[in-house]
Design a protein around this motif. Sequence first.
Motif, PDB file in Angstrom:
ATOM      1  N   MET A 185      15.814   0.741 -43.886  1.00  0.00           N
ATOM      2  CA  MET A 185      14.371   0.601 -43.931  1.00  0.00           C
ATOM      3  C   MET A 185      13.772   0.595 -42.427  1.00  0.00           C
ATOM      4  O   MET A 185      14.351  -0.305 -41.725  1.00  0.00           O
ATOM      5  N   ILE A 186      12.951   1.343 -42.065  1.00  0.00           N
ATOM      6  CA  ILE A 186      12.464   1.416 -40.719  1.00  0.00           C
ATOM      7  C   ILE A 186      11.145   0.660 -40.787  1.00  0.00           C
ATOM      8  O   ILE A 186      10.219   1.023 -41.348  1.00  0.00           O
ATOM      9  N   LEU A 187      11.141  -0.356 -39.914  1.00  0.00           N
ATOM     10  CA  LEU A 187       9.727  -1.141 -39.903  1.00  0.00           C
ATOM     11  C   LEU A 187       8.615  -0.490 -38.885  1.00  0.00           C
ATOM     12  O   LEU A 187       9.119   0.052 -37.778  1.00  0.00           O
ATOM     13  N   THR A 188       7.336  -0.186 -39.386  1.00  0.00           N
ATOM     14  CA  THR A 188       6.369   0.314 -38.542  1.00  0.00           C
ATOM     15  C   THR A 188       5.588  -0.643 -37.855  1.00  0.00           C
ATOM     16  O   THR A 188       5.657  -1.716 -37.899  1.00  0.00           O
ATOM     17  N   LYS A 189       4.747  -0.306 -36.818  1.00  0.00           N
ATOM     18  CA  LYS A 189       3.684  -1.055 -36.481  1.00  0.00           C
ATOM     19  C   LYS A 189       3.073  -1.761 -37.152  1.00  0.00           C
ATOM     20  O   LYS A 189       2.374  -3.057 -37.194  1.00  0.00           O
ATOM     21  N   ARG A 190       2.495  -1.338 -38.464  1.00  0.00           N
ATOM     22  CA  ARG A 190       1.621  -1.803 -39.455  1.00  0.00           C
ATOM     23  C   ARG A 190       2.357  -3.041 -40.309  1.00  0.00           C
ATOM     24  O   ARG A 190       1.901  -4.128 -40.282  1.00  0.00           O
ATOM     25  N   ASP A 191       3.753  -2.679 -40.198  1.00  0.00           N
ATOM     26  CA  ASP A 191       4.538  -3.710 -40.756  1.00  0.00           C
ATOM     27  C   ASP A 191       4.680  -4.964 -40.004  1.00  0.00           C
ATOM     28  O   ASP A 191       4.522  -6.466 -40.315  1.00  0.00           O
ATOM     29  N   ILE A 192       4.758  -4.900 -38.490  1.00  0.00           N
ATOM     30  CA  ILE A 192       4.741  -5.910 -37.630  1.00  0.00           C
ATOM     31  C   ILE A 192       3.433  -6.714 -37.701  1.00  0.00           C
ATOM     32  O   ILE A 192       3.410  -7.912 -37.557  1.00  0.00           O
ATOM     33  N   LEU A 238       8.060  -4.005 -48.534  1.00  0.00           N
ATOM     34  CA  LEU A 238       8.593  -5.181 -47.809  1.00  0.00           C
ATOM     35  C   LEU A 238       8.953  -6.463 -48.802  1.00  0.00           C
ATOM     36  O   LEU A 238      10.186  -7.282 -48.428  1.00  0.00           O
ATOM     37  N   LYS A 239       8.403  -6.583 -49.788  1.00  0.00           N
ATOM     38  CA  LYS A 239       8.765  -7.708 -50.535  1.00  0.00           C
ATOM     39  C   LYS A 239      10.267  -7.295 -51.125  1.00  0.00           C
ATOM     40  O   LYS A 239      11.085  -8.312 -51.133  1.00  0.00           O
ATOM     41  N   LYS A 240      10.596  -6.020 -51.455  1.00  0.00           N
ATOM     42  CA  LYS A 240      11.924  -5.645 -52.199  1.00  0.00           C
ATOM     43  C   LYS A 240      13.091  -5.841 -50.885  1.00  0.00           C
ATOM     44  O   LYS A 240      14.160  -6.261 -51.099  1.00  0.00           O
ATOM     45  N   HIS A 241      12.612  -6.094 -49.989  1.00  0.00           N
ATOM     46  CA  HIS A 241      13.780  -5.945 -48.748  1.00  0.00           C
ATOM     47  C   HIS A 241      13.597  -7.240 -47.787  1.00  0.00           C
ATOM     48  O   HIS A 241      14.031  -7.580 -47.121  1.00  0.00           O
ATOM     49  N   TRP A 242      13.062  -8.201 -48.634  1.00  0.00           N
ATOM     50  CA  TRP A 242      12.863  -9.580 -48.708  1.00  0.00           C
ATOM     51  C   TRP A 242      12.101 -10.081 -47.166  1.00  0.00           C
ATOM     52  O   TRP A 242      12.449 -11.347 -46.500  1.00  0.00           O
ATOM     53  N   PHE A 243      11.256  -9.216 -46.653  1.00  0.00           N
ATOM     54  CA  PHE A 243      10.494  -9.710 -45.527  1.00  0.00           C
ATOM     55  C   PHE A 243       9.299 -10.363 -45.915  1.00  0.00           C
ATOM     56  O   PHE A 243       9.044 -11.456 -44.923  1.00  0.00           O
ATOM     57  N   ILE A 244       8.813 -10.234 -46.891  1.00  0.00           N
ATOM     58  CA  ILE A 244       7.568 -11.314 -47.604  1.00  0.00           C
ATOM     59  C   ILE A 244       7.927 -11.535 -48.892  1.00  0.00           C
ATOM     60  O   ILE A 244       8.919 -10.870 -49.436  1.00  0.00           O
ATOM     61  N   LYS A 245       7.063 -12.510 -49.241  1.00  0.00           N
ATOM     62  CA  LYS A 245       7.551 -13.136 -50.724  1.00  0.00           C
ATOM     63  C   LYS A 245       6.157 -13.320 -51.212  1.00  0.00           C
ATOM     64  O   LYS A 245       4.969 -13.675 -50.637  1.00  0.00           O
ATOM     65  N   GLU A 246       6.009 -13.202 -52.565  1.00  0.00           N
ATOM     66  CA  GLU A 246       4.807 -13.405 -53.523  1.00  0.00           C
ATOM     67  C   GLU A 246       5.026 -14.795 -53.778  1.00  0.00           C
ATOM     68  O   GLU A 246       6.083 -15.655 -54.122  1.00  0.00           O
ATOM     69  N   ILE A 247       3.994 -15.693 -53.555  1.00  0.00           N
ATOM     70  CA  ILE A 247       3.874 -16.896 -53.984  1.00  0.00           C
ATOM     71  C   ILE A 247       2.839 -17.366 -55.241  1.00  0.00           C
ATOM     72  O   ILE A 247       1.802 -16.215 -55.411  1.00  0.00           O
TER      73      ILE A 247
END
Length: 122
Positions: free
Chosen positions: A1-8, A45-54
Amino acid sequence: MILTKRDIHIFHILNEFWFLESNTLSKVITPATKHKTFTMRLLTLKKHWFIKEIWKNERIRNQNAIYTLNTTKETIKKIYNETGRIIYPSYYNSSYTMFNHQLYLWELVAYLLTELQKRNIE
């Protein structure tokens, strides 16, 4: 997965505000993008464990998901390796009442930002 500026930008906003609804994130980061498109990116992003749902079990049906940055050492290192940016995680633990108040306040801030952006364009 390639992270974009929006992801950052998503990582930075989530690190600063601790947690936000997907609706508020989309209003602040990319107001021109449709919410469904933005939500699909959040799910990736959630699938790749960068963020998580609470608070997944506590939310009402059709309510927007609430996300936070995954602050494990592996995730922070992965973000650094892919982007070259260091994220210093901020940890936050609040009561359920404070949690709801902050969600409402951040929704108000997102609304004000979108209105200012609209008027600035006009």
